[in-house]
Design a protein around this motif. Structure first.
Motif, mmCIF file in Angstrom:
data_model
loop_
_atom_site.group_PDB
_atom_site.id
_atom_site.type_symbol
_atom_site.label_atom_id
_atom_site.label_comp_id
_atom_site.label_asym_id
_atom_site.label_seq_id
_atom_site.Cartn_x
_atom_site.Cartn_y
_atom_site.Cartn_z
ATOM 1 N N VAL A 134 0.871 -1.170 0.000
ATOM 2 C CA VAL A 134 0.000 0.000 0.000
ATOM 3 C C VAL A 134 0.907 1.218 0.000
ATOM 4 C CG1 VAL A 134 -1.862 1.192 1.214
ATOM 5 C CG2 VAL A 134 -1.715 -1.303 1.298
ATOM 6 N N ARG A 135 0.833 2.006 -1.064
ATOM 7 C CA ARG A 135 1.784 3.088 -1.269
ATOM 8 C C ARG A 135 1.084 4.445 -1.287
ATOM 9 N NH1 ARG A 135 5.551 0.801 -6.280
ATOM 10 N NH2 ARG A 135 6.382 -1.062 -5.212
ATOM 11 N N ALA A 136 1.289 5.218 -0.224
ATOM 12 C CA ALA A 136 0.827 6.604 -0.137
ATOM 13 C C ALA A 136 -0.641 6.755 -0.543
ATOM 14 C CB ALA A 136 1.710 7.508 -0.996
ATOM 15 N N GLY A 175 2.969 -2.667 4.197
ATOM 16 C CA GLY A 175 2.956 -3.904 3.421
ATOM 17 C C GLY A 175 2.513 -5.063 4.279
ATOM 18 N N ILE A 176 2.112 -6.143 3.626
ATOM 19 C CA ILE A 176 1.749 -7.383 4.308
ATOM 20 C C ILE A 176 2.467 -8.527 3.608
ATOM 21 C CG2 ILE A 176 -0.125 -8.979 4.886
ATOM 22 C CD1 ILE A 176 -2.013 -6.637 5.024
ATOM 23 N N ALA A 177 3.133 -9.365 4.387
ATOM 24 C CA ALA A 177 3.856 -10.508 3.835
ATOM 25 C C ALA A 177 2.926 -11.699 3.674
ATOM 26 C CB ALA A 177 5.023 -10.876 4.755
ATOM 27 N N ARG A 178 3.336 -12.647 2.882
ATOM 28 C CA ARG A 178 2.573 -13.887 2.734
ATOM 29 C C ARG A 178 2.437 -14.578 4.095
ATOM 30 N NH1 ARG A 178 1.529 -15.652 -2.223
ATOM 31 N NH2 ARG A 178 2.577 -14.617 -3.971
ATOM 32 N N GLY A 179 1.221 -15.016 4.409
ATOM 33 C CA GLY A 179 0.975 -15.730 5.644
ATOM 34 C C GLY A 179 0.892 -14.852 6.878
ATOM 35 N N GLU A 180 1.082 -13.566 6.736
ATOM 36 C CA GLU A 180 1.072 -12.663 7.888
ATOM 37 C C GLU A 180 -0.355 -12.256 8.244
ATOM 38 O OE1 GLU A 180 3.481 -8.678 9.393
ATOM 39 O OE2 GLU A 180 3.007 -8.884 7.256
ATOM 40 N N ILE A 181 -0.605 -12.086 9.537
ATOM 41 C CA ILE A 181 -1.890 -11.555 9.997
ATOM 42 C C ILE A 181 -1.635 -10.171 10.581
ATOM 43 C CG2 ILE A 181 -3.828 -11.841 11.570
ATOM 44 C CD1 ILE A 181 -3.461 -14.819 11.428
ATOM 45 N N VAL A 182 -2.329 -9.186 10.048
ATOM 46 C CA VAL A 182 -2.192 -7.799 10.476
ATOM 47 C C VAL A 182 -3.563 -7.288 10.861
ATOM 48 C CG1 VAL A 182 -1.538 -5.451 9.770
ATOM 49 C CG2 VAL A 182 -0.202 -7.416 8.970
ATOM 50 N N VAL A 218 -2.054 0.527 -4.866
ATOM 51 C CA VAL A 218 -2.149 -0.742 -4.155
ATOM 52 C C VAL A 218 -1.606 -1.825 -5.085
ATOM 53 C CG1 VAL A 218 -3.682 -2.440 -3.079
ATOM 54 C CG2 VAL A 218 -4.159 0.015 -2.837
ATOM 55 N N ARG A 219 -0.616 -2.578 -4.614
ATOM 56 C CA ARG A 219 0.001 -3.617 -5.431
ATOM 57 C C ARG A 219 -0.112 -4.970 -4.748
ATOM 58 N NH1 ARG A 219 3.574 -2.676 -9.604
ATOM 59 N NH2 ARG A 219 3.609 -0.512 -10.302
ATOM 60 N N LEU A 220 -0.410 -5.988 -5.546
ATOM 61 C CA LEU A 220 -0.467 -7.368 -5.079
ATOM 62 C C LEU A 220 0.546 -8.159 -5.882
ATOM 63 C CD1 LEU A 220 -2.074 -9.245 -3.138
ATOM 64 C CD2 LEU A 220 -3.510 -9.835 -5.103
ATOM 65 N N ASP A 221 1.551 -8.695 -5.195
ATOM 66 C CA ASP A 221 2.667 -9.377 -5.867
ATOM 67 C C ASP A 221 3.294 -8.486 -6.933
ATOM 68 O OD1 ASP A 221 3.298 -11.721 -4.638
ATOM 69 O OD2 ASP A 221 2.082 -13.000 -5.916
ATOM 70 N N GLY A 222 3.387 -7.207 -6.640
ATOM 71 C CA GLY A 222 4.038 -6.275 -7.545
ATOM 72 C C GLY A 222 3.163 -5.711 -8.642
ATOM 73 N N LEU A 223 1.926 -6.212 -8.787
ATOM 74 C CA LEU A 223 1.032 -5.748 -9.840
ATOM 75 C C LEU A 223 -0.002 -4.788 -9.277
ATOM 76 C CD1 LEU A 223 0.408 -9.124 -11.725
ATOM 77 C CD2 LEU A 223 2.058 -7.322 -12.299
ATOM 78 N N ALA A 224 -0.184 -3.648 -9.943
ATOM 79 C CA ALA A 224 -1.160 -2.656 -9.493
ATOM 80 C C ALA A 224 -2.561 -3.239 -9.562
ATOM 81 C CB ALA A 224 -1.060 -1.405 -10.352
#
Length: 258
Positions: free
Chosen positions: A15-17, A34-41, A69-75
């Protein structure tokens, strides 16, 4: 997975600005995390600070925002099957069976998909596939909603106050169920909640959103890492100390950390 290992991974969600306005009123401002794979935030903060608005942006349900907003680097430019969304209310379709509700993203009347039976078994509702939603308790309906959110095999679950409509004992059981499901499926989760104890019990990190800055818009003002290993003790004094830290951040408006 430890917080250290999570921090070494490239982010799943970036999540960018991100900013959001309604006419002349700023609702969100410079949201970056950001959120990493498998992470709970968990995302916490006072009412009206923009938590649910941010979740809608991340889910692709609100496209009128600044930033990226990017998911695996893709907007991301709209809803994605890689993102499962679970709301405060189960929102089951009353004319469909439980099984058909779970498989709804695949099309109408797809409850015979073998994945449905497996998911219903995982959430403790193995014998309810042919049942109509009106025959379910509130806790059972929210278990169906969890199964429906996992059916498309998403990388990330977005949950908006998912357990606030059930009683305290059911809520604790659903929290434990969410932990077991995310672990079993390797799914990350972002949970909007007003319940600090819930956030600290479930999460690897807690992000505090509050109204800050010159415009009174929602900004991230604190990030709290929760390093206690699972399974956690709800009576752990270390969690109580973190809760006090978050309460201080909610009652004040400290400078944003980013």
């Amino acid at each position: 997975m430890s917080a250290r290992n999570l921090s070494l991974q490239p982010p799943l969600l970036e999540v960018r600005a991100v900013g959001k306005r309604y006419a002349t009123r700023a609702v969100l401002e410079n949201i970056t995390f950001g959120i990493a794979r498998g992470e709970i935030v968990s995302l916490v903060g006072p009412s009206g600070c923009g938590k649910s608005t941010l979740l809608r942006v991340l889910a692709g349900l609100d496209r009128g925002f600044d930033g990226e907003v990017r998911l695996d680097g893709l907007a991301q430019r709209g809803p994605s099957a890689r993102l499962g969304v679970i709301f405060q209310e189960p929102r089951l379709l009353p004319w469909l069976s439980v099984a058909d509700n779970v498989a709804f993203s695949a099309g109408p009347r797809q409850g015979g998909d073998p994945r449905v039976a497996r998911l219903l078994d995982e959430v403790g509702l193995a014998s309810t596939g042919a049942t109509l939603p009106k025959q379910l308790s509130g806790g059972m309906a929210q278990r169906v909603a969890l199964a429906r959110g996992l059916f498309p095999q998403p990388d990330l679950l977005l949950l908006d106050e998912p357990f606030s409509a059930v009683d305290a004992m059911t809520r604790m059981r659903l929290q434990d169920l969410l932990l077991s499901l995310t672990r079993a499926h390797g799914t990350a989760a972002l949970i909007v909640t007003h319940d600090l104890d819930e956030a600290l019990y479930l999460s690897d990190r807690v992000l505090l959103l509050n109204t800050a800055g010159p415009h009174g818009a929602g900004r991230l003002v604190r990030e709290t890492a929760v390093t206690a290993r699972h399974p956690r003790d709800r009576r752990d004094t270390a969690l109580a100390e973190l809760r006090n830290t978050l309460l201080d951040g909610i009652s004040a408006t400290p400078p944003a950390y980013a």
